[in-house]
Design an enzyme around this catalytic site. Structure first.
Site, PDB file in Angstrom:
ATOM      1  N   HIS A  57      38.535  46.448  42.243  1.00  0.00           N
ATOM      2  CA  HIS A  57      38.826  45.004  42.171  1.00  0.00           C
ATOM      3  C   HIS A  57      37.942  44.239  43.139  1.00  0.00           C
ATOM      4  CE1 HIS A  57      41.613  41.629  41.122  1.00  0.00           C
ATOM      5  NE2 HIS A  57      40.901  41.111  42.132  1.00  0.00           N
ATOM      6  N   HIS A  59      35.053  40.566  43.520  1.00  0.00           N
ATOM      7  CA  HIS A  59      34.485  39.324  42.956  1.00  0.00           C
ATOM      8  C   HIS A  59      33.043  39.222  43.444  1.00  0.00           C
ATOM      9  CE1 HIS A  59      38.308  37.620  41.401  1.00  0.00           C
ATOM     10  NE2 HIS A  59      38.793  38.448  42.303  1.00  0.00           N
ATOM     11  N   GLN A 152      39.129  32.192  35.793  1.00  0.00           N
ATOM     12  CA  GLN A 152      39.710  31.881  37.112  1.00  0.00           C
ATOM     13  C   GLN A 152      40.689  30.708  37.063  1.00  0.00           C
ATOM     14  OE1 GLN A 152      38.806  32.873  40.899  1.00  0.00           O
ATOM     15  NE2 GLN A 152      40.851  32.026  40.623  1.00  0.00           N
ATOM     16  N   HIS A 210      44.580  39.618  36.882  1.00  0.00           N
ATOM     17  CA  HIS A 210      45.191  39.168  38.122  1.00  0.00           C
ATOM     18  C   HIS A 210      46.631  38.830  37.733  1.00  0.00           C
ATOM     19  CE1 HIS A 210      41.106  38.796  39.538  1.00  0.00           C
ATOM     20  NE2 HIS A 210      41.508  38.392  40.726  1.00  0.00           N
ATOM     21  N   GLU A 213      49.998  37.128  41.346  1.00  0.00           N
ATOM     22  CA  GLU A 213      49.496  37.029  42.726  1.00  0.00           C
ATOM     23  C   GLU A 213      50.131  35.785  43.354  1.00  0.00           C
ATOM     24  OE1 GLU A 213      45.263  36.660  43.253  1.00  0.00           O
ATOM     25  OE2 GLU A 213      45.376  37.133  45.386  1.00  0.00           O
ATOM     26  N   ASP A 309      38.686  43.277  46.695  1.00  0.00           N
ATOM     27  CA  ASP A 309      38.829  41.881  46.274  1.00  0.00           C
ATOM     28  C   ASP A 309      37.694  40.982  46.773  1.00  0.00           C
ATOM     29  OD1 ASP A 309      39.997  39.858  44.850  1.00  0.00           O
ATOM     30  OD2 ASP A 309      41.775  39.645  46.097  1.00  0.00           O
ATOM     31  N   TRP A 315      37.644  33.032  49.883  1.00  0.00           N
ATOM     32  CA  TRP A 315      39.015  33.458  50.166  1.00  0.00           C
ATOM     33  C   TRP A 315      39.122  34.315  51.425  1.00  0.00           C
ATOM     34  CZ3 TRP A 315      36.737  33.514  45.332  1.00  0.00           C
ATOM     35  CH2 TRP A 315      37.272  32.598  44.407  1.00  0.00           C
TER      36      TRP A 315
HETATM   37 FE   FE2 Z   1      40.815  39.037  42.688  1.00  0.00          FE
END
Ligand code: FE2
Length: 425
Positions: A57, A59, A152, A210, A213, A309, A315
């Site tokens: 996982h 990005h 997203q 996802h 979350e 992630d 993030w």
């Molecule tokens: Fe993610």
């Protein structure tokens, strides 16, 4: 010559000692006392030799963009999504490719040779998809990059959300992603799960959403994901990423949910570094950390892998590409402290993750792809404890990274001149 590369006296994760013969891009021999007849001989005496790390996982389109165009001041998931919404429209394809390639260099040096990356399909220009497909092509000789079409901003929240997922799949992205808890309503979220699973079933693809979350214990899209997996015959091809709402769910409900997930073969991918940073932001005290129920799922036979992630993106400002950091943090947050559980944390970032993303030829056996790493550790638990140095990384039969042991030279009265971080061996 009998082998292109011969690794001698390797200690495998299960504790057995063996020589490993590599010919071309395959492991062709696995036995003690193989003939010392090879183009390159690597002595691994006392060192752990493991298959490469796998990140299920990530990005990659956002990686290494920290501070562009600004930092995430609140540190929340929602400000991160807003910030990324600005960046994805101003970042050029070339910039994204360059950042991603730099990250892949980091990954290779950390023994991370397979990554599943979600790719944002929200903007109509799909520059993210164009860039990540180009990166996938460039790194293919040494790194397996799997791409997920990821809306997203939600499948239904923008006019072209669904259409762009389809366009990305047509361009060559081959896993179906989604974000049901971010759709406008619970009902839209449920509909998006059904829709996305049907798209995957029609095309014969895997699914990785996802999922939930959020800290909202009523966010139960994982139940719909499990139901659709069963209805459409997608067993073994579906993963739920994050599943943080499960942290806060009612125990009675979870006692019904976990057998359902186990029955239909859905995998779980918690991301401990990120979840403990982003969850519980609306809490006073006690503050939830939002990690899903890892040990409870494993006890039911559900495959659970650790994902990373984010690395230096809207993030998460930190991160190094080291899956041992991920395993180390996961071990702490999930309180996986028994010897068997600590060992399992290493398995989660290697073979379990490989199984979840469906990697072929993964592992150390005759006929496997010759991708492996030599670590400055005696066993998997020590590797996690030290986040042990990757002394040598071999990808598809080629040595792609080497590092010296990180031992220190000491200048102390009446003490040894050197100190090693390893405690065993
Ligand atoms: Fe993610």
């Amino acid at each position: 010559m009998t082998y292109d590369i011969l690794i001698t006296s390797a200690t495998l994760p299960d504790g057995t000692t063996t020589d490993i013969g590599i010919t071309g891009d395959k492991i062709t021999a696995l036995a003690t006392d193989l003939p010392r007849d090879a183009g390159q001989i690597i002595d691994a005496t006392g060192d752990l030799v493991a298959p490469p790390f796998v990140d299920p996982h990530f990005h990659l389109d956002a990686a290494l963009s920290y501070g562009t165009p600004r930092i995430n001041a609140s540190g929340t998931l929602l400000e991160g999504i807003d910030l990324w919404g600005e960046l994805r429209d101003i970042a050029t394809v070339d910039e994204m490719v360059e950042r991603a390639l730099t990250y892949c260099d980091w990954a290779v040096s950390m023994g991370l040779l397979a990554i599943r990356s979600h790719v944002d399909t929200t903007p109509d220009h799909l520059n993210t998809v164009t860039a990540m497909l180009e990166v996938q092509r460039i790194v293919k000789p040494y790194l397996d990059l799997q791409l997920v079409a990821f809306p997203q901003d939600g499948l239904y929240r923008s006019k072209t959300g669904r259409e762009n997922v389809i366009r990305a799949l047509d361009m060559g992205v081959n896993v179906v992603g989604g974000i049901p808890h971010f759709e406008r309503t619970m009902e839209d979220g449920r509909a998006s799960v059904k829709d996305l699973c049907e798209i995957a079933a029609d095309r014969g693809l895997m699914v990785d959403l996802h999922c939930d979350e959020t800290d909202d214990p009523m966010s139960r899209h994982i139940e719909t994901l499990a139901y659709e997996t069963q209805r459409l015959g997608l067993q073994g091809r579906v993963a739920g990423s994050h599943l943080t709402s499960m942290h806060s769910m009612d125990n009675y409900y979870v006692s019904k949910l976990l057998p359902l997930i186990a029955e239909v073969g859905v995998s779980a991918i918690p991301n401990p570094l990120i979840n403990i940073v982003l969850q519980g932001r609306h809490d006073t005290y006690p503050k939830r950390r939002g990690l899903t129920r890892v040990k409870e799922m494993q006890a039911m036979g559900i495959p659970v892998g650790w994902g990373q992630d984010c690395v230096r993106d809207p993030w998460y400002s930190l991160g190094t590409g080291d899956m041992l950091d991920v395993a180390f943090m996961g071990l702490h947050v999930a309180q996986m402290t028994s010897p068997a559980e600590m060992r399992r944390c290493f398995d989660m970032v290697t073979q379990v993750n490989a199984q979840i993303i469906g990697l072929d030829g993964y592992g150390i056996y005759e006929g496997a792809t010759a991708s492996l790493q030599i670590l400055d550790a005696s066993d998997p638990i020590e590797a996690v404890r030290l986040r042990a140095e990757r002394l040598c990384v071999i990808s598809k039969g080629n040595v792609v990274s080497t590092k010296p042991r990180p031992n220190a030279t000491l200048s102390l009265p009446d003490r040894p001149g050197h100190v090693a971080r390893r405690h065993q061996a």
